[in-house]
Write a protein that holds these residues in place. Structure first.
Motif, PDB file in Angstrom:
ATOM      1  N   GLY A 126       0.831  -1.396  -0.229  1.00  0.00           N
ATOM      2  CA  GLY A 126      -0.280   0.100  -0.114  1.00  0.00           C
ATOM      3  C   GLY A 126       0.653   1.141   0.266  1.00  0.00           C
ATOM      4  N   ALA A 127       2.181   1.279  -0.003  1.00  0.00           N
ATOM      5  CA  ALA A 127       2.882   2.186   0.186  1.00  0.00           C
ATOM      6  C   ALA A 127       3.903   2.482  -1.871  1.00  0.00           C
ATOM      7  CB  ALA A 127       4.094   2.468   1.769  1.00  0.00           C
ATOM      8  N   GLU A 128       3.297   3.249  -2.009  1.00  0.00           N
ATOM      9  CA  GLU A 128       3.589   3.131  -3.984  1.00  0.00           C
ATOM     10  C   GLU A 128       5.342   3.147  -3.840  1.00  0.00           C
ATOM     11  OE1 GLU A 128       3.641   6.036  -7.224  1.00  0.00           O
ATOM     12  OE2 GLU A 128       2.553   7.086  -5.841  1.00  0.00           O
ATOM     13  N   ALA A 129       5.974   4.203  -2.655  1.00  0.00           N
ATOM     14  CA  ALA A 129       7.359   3.625  -3.520  1.00  0.00           C
ATOM     15  C   ALA A 129       7.419   2.276  -3.049  1.00  0.00           C
ATOM     16  CB  ALA A 129       7.895   4.721  -1.660  1.00  0.00           C
ATOM     17  N   LEU A 130       7.388   1.782  -2.056  1.00  0.00           N
ATOM     18  CA  LEU A 130       8.084   0.049  -1.850  1.00  0.00           C
ATOM     19  C   LEU A 130       7.130  -0.989  -3.201  1.00  0.00           C
ATOM     20  CD1 LEU A 130       7.368  -0.237   1.574  1.00  0.00           C
ATOM     21  CD2 LEU A 130       9.612  -0.735   0.539  1.00  0.00           C
ATOM     22  N   ASP A 131       5.710  -0.292  -3.185  1.00  0.00           N
ATOM     23  CA  ASP A 131       4.844  -1.250  -4.285  1.00  0.00           C
ATOM     24  C   ASP A 131       6.190  -1.194  -5.500  1.00  0.00           C
ATOM     25  OD1 ASP A 131       3.887  -2.545  -2.442  1.00  0.00           O
ATOM     26  OD2 ASP A 131       2.308  -1.128  -2.522  1.00  0.00           O
ATOM     27  N   ARG A 132       5.725   0.326  -6.265  1.00  0.00           N
ATOM     28  CA  ARG A 132       6.327   0.770  -7.059  1.00  0.00           C
ATOM     29  C   ARG A 132       7.931   0.089  -7.458  1.00  0.00           C
ATOM     30  NH1 ARG A 132       6.618   6.987  -6.129  1.00  0.00           N
ATOM     31  NH2 ARG A 132       9.052   6.795  -5.509  1.00  0.00           N
ATOM     32  N   LEU A 133       8.216  -1.256  -7.030  1.00  0.00           N
ATOM     33  CA  LEU A 133      10.132  -1.177  -6.885  1.00  0.00           C
ATOM     34  C   LEU A 133       9.796  -2.491  -8.121  1.00  0.00           C
ATOM     35  CD1 LEU A 133      11.758  -1.308  -3.322  1.00  0.00           C
ATOM     36  CD2 LEU A 133      12.236   0.101  -5.770  1.00  0.00           C
ATOM     37  N   ILE A 134       8.919  -3.463  -8.141  1.00  0.00           N
ATOM     38  CA  ILE A 134       8.169  -4.385  -8.349  1.00  0.00           C
ATOM     39  C   ILE A 134       8.280  -3.328 -10.086  1.00  0.00           C
ATOM     40  CG2 ILE A 134       5.544  -4.398  -9.368  1.00  0.00           C
ATOM     41  CD1 ILE A 134       6.402  -7.197  -8.295  1.00  0.00           C
ATOM     42  N   GLN A 135       8.502  -2.398 -10.304  1.00  0.00           N
ATOM     43  CA  GLN A 135       8.291  -1.638 -11.756  1.00  0.00           C
ATOM     44  C   GLN A 135       9.337  -1.526 -12.496  1.00  0.00           C
ATOM     45  OE1 GLN A 135       5.095   1.137 -11.772  1.00  0.00           O
ATOM     46  NE2 GLN A 135       3.777  -0.136 -10.006  1.00  0.00           N
ATOM     47  N   ASN A 136      10.628  -2.657 -12.575  1.00  0.00           N
ATOM     48  CA  ASN A 136      11.220  -2.491 -12.996  1.00  0.00           C
ATOM     49  C   ASN A 136      11.822  -2.987 -13.831  1.00  0.00           C
ATOM     50  OD1 ASN A 136      14.800  -2.243 -12.938  1.00  0.00           O
ATOM     51  ND2 ASN A 136      14.972  -1.077 -11.374  1.00  0.00           N
ATOM     52  N   ASP A 137      12.066  -2.403 -14.976  1.00  0.00           N
ATOM     53  CA  ASP A 137      12.394  -3.287 -16.087  1.00  0.00           C
ATOM     54  C   ASP A 137      13.351  -4.508 -16.290  1.00  0.00           C
ATOM     55  OD1 ASP A 137       9.663  -2.858 -17.038  1.00  0.00           O
ATOM     56  OD2 ASP A 137      11.367  -1.208 -18.908  1.00  0.00           O
ATOM     57  N   ALA A 138      14.832  -3.153 -15.629  1.00  0.00           N
ATOM     58  CA  ALA A 138      15.528  -3.990 -16.235  1.00  0.00           C
ATOM     59  C   ALA A 138      16.087  -5.540 -14.265  1.00  0.00           C
ATOM     60  CB  ALA A 138      17.299  -3.328 -15.230  1.00  0.00           C
ATOM     61  N   TYR A 139      15.553  -4.672 -13.524  1.00  0.00           N
ATOM     62  CA  TYR A 139      15.325  -6.379 -12.359  1.00  0.00           C
ATOM     63  C   TYR A 139      14.492  -6.480 -13.166  1.00  0.00           C
ATOM     64  CZ  TYR A 139      14.298  -7.183  -7.416  1.00  0.00           C
ATOM     65  OH  TYR A 139      13.870  -8.586  -6.560  1.00  0.00           O
ATOM     66  N   LEU A 140      13.284  -6.814 -13.919  1.00  0.00           N
ATOM     67  CA  LEU A 140      12.699  -8.044 -14.508  1.00  0.00           C
ATOM     68  C   LEU A 140      13.317  -8.548 -15.162  1.00  0.00           C
ATOM     69  CD1 LEU A 140       9.062  -6.825 -13.872  1.00  0.00           C
ATOM     70  CD2 LEU A 140      10.214  -8.122 -12.579  1.00  0.00           C
ATOM     71  N   ASP A 141      13.832  -7.960 -15.965  1.00  0.00           N
ATOM     72  CA  ASP A 141      15.086  -8.993 -17.270  1.00  0.00           C
ATOM     73  C   ASP A 141      16.219  -9.759 -16.503  1.00  0.00           C
ATOM     74  OD1 ASP A 141      13.138  -7.571 -18.930  1.00  0.00           O
ATOM     75  OD2 ASP A 141      15.272  -5.958 -19.654  1.00  0.00           O
ATOM     76  N   ILE A 142      16.576  -9.452 -15.221  1.00  0.00           N
ATOM     77  CA  ILE A 142      17.826 -10.301 -15.195  1.00  0.00           C
ATOM     78  C   ILE A 142      16.780 -11.662 -14.067  1.00  0.00           C
ATOM     79  CG2 ILE A 142      19.462 -10.469 -12.920  1.00  0.00           C
ATOM     80  CD1 ILE A 142      19.665  -7.450 -13.411  1.00  0.00           C
ATOM     81  N   PHE A 143      15.595 -11.180 -13.867  1.00  0.00           N
ATOM     82  CA  PHE A 143      14.997 -12.527 -13.349  1.00  0.00           C
ATOM     83  C   PHE A 143      14.902 -13.185 -14.160  1.00  0.00           C
ATOM     84  CE2 PHE A 143      13.204 -10.378  -9.108  1.00  0.00           C
ATOM     85  CZ  PHE A 143      13.300 -11.684  -8.105  1.00  0.00           C
TER      86      PHE A 143
END
Length: 317
Positions: A84-101
């Motif tokens: 519910g805290a935007e500063a935390l929840d939007r961390l998943i919206q990092n394309d480079a992060y998801l690409d590495i997964f």
């Protein structure tokens, strides 16, 4: 930036990799403010001032309140994703992060397992064993009801931890055993005392700077260590992702979490392979079933008839 071939080779060889500078410093500062608010009700600095004044540090441990528990809620907020805290929840919206997964998983179809905030606070932390050779484990069973396979990269999933602040050697960095992800498929392996496992490499700390992310196989053996400096904390935003083609048996949403195990384990032991498949089990004949995994299944589910799963290997029923 996605991993280079050298970095990806290192991940597969060692079972983990730390990638620096995946997140902007301003993102980490904002996320840390929100995470501290959820766990302390204010900042860590204010928490320490109050603790010093009262000479009593208040526990920050989340308390599970659900029938099928997630990580649990704190007195001040929700550490389970989404918080519910935007500063935390939007961390998943990092394309480079998801690409590495996806690189680490070897697929362009990653599937969400779970995510939560993982806080350790030096003044009250008890998430470590008494001795340095104790407490080693893998996180695989957090999301998966199937034991490890020798086919690393096919049936495990990938965990990550985003460093919201610098984690130095005196700040309780997680210790990992390099290459152990390729050893835990051996059903003879016991981890109650790593001194009994001469095959293991020496554990190493995963200290890193703010904005870094640690990626590691769900099979990797690791442990918590105590804070050398009890005036520090360790704040991680964590995410686990599976391959889409094995996500049915590698996800928090399956009935394999916490107290649900006492109900689902005997049911699975008594029912048919077809019904088990409704819950995500690979069907008989699937390449997951090897001599090692069948031996592990016999230990994990001692009252289960494994006859149909053994037939593909020509084992006696």
């Amino acid at each position: 930036m996605p991993l280079t071939s050298t970095q990806l080779d290192a991940f597969h060889r060692e079972g983990f990799i730390i990638v620096p500078d995946l997140f902007e410093p301003a993102q980490m500062r904002a996320a840390l403010v929100e995470m501290e608010r959820i766990f302390y009700g204010n900042s860590f600095a204010e928490y320490m001032v109050e603790s010093d004044a009262t000479e009593q540090a208040k526990s920050i441990e989340p308390v599970p309140t659900k029938a099928v528990p997630h990580y649990g809620d704190t007195e001040y907020g929700r550490p389970q994703f989404p918080t519910g805290a935007e500063a935390l929840d939007r961390l998943i919206q990092n394309d480079a992060y998801l690409d590495i997964f996806e690189q680490c998983l070897g697929t362009d179809e990653a599937s969400y397992c779970n995510a939560h905030l993982f806080m350790r606070s030096g003044p009250t932390d008890k998430r470590h064993s008494e001795f340095s050779w104790q407490g080693y484990h893998m996180d695989h069973y957090t999301n998966c009801f199937l034991p490890p396979s020798h086919a690393v990269g096919a049936f495990d999933y990938v965990n990550s931890a985003v460093y919201l602040h610098d984690v130095e050697l005196d700040g309780a960095p997680m210790h990992v055993i390099p290459r152990s992800h390729r050893q835990v498929g051996d059903p003879r392996l016991a981890m109650d005392d790593i001194r009994k496992v001469p095959e293991f490499a020496e554990p190493i700390p995963t200290a890193a700077k703010a904005g870094s992310a640690l990626f590691y196989s769900s099979y990797l053996v690791h442990a918590a260590i105590p804070f050398e400096n009890k005036r520090k904390q360790r704040a991680f935003w964590t995410l686990s992702m599976a391959r889409a083609d094995n996500s049915r048996w590698s996800k928090l949403a399956n009935p394999w979490s916490g107290p649900e195990r006492e109900f689902i384990r005997p049911f699975w032991e008594k029912t048919t392979p077809r019904v088990r498949s409704l819950f995500g089990w690979p069907p008989p004949g699937h390449p997951y079933y090897t001599e090692a995994t069948l031996e592990n299944l016999a230990c994990l589910f001692p009252n289960m008839d494994l006859t149909l799963y053994k037939k593909q290997l020509g084992q006696p029923s």
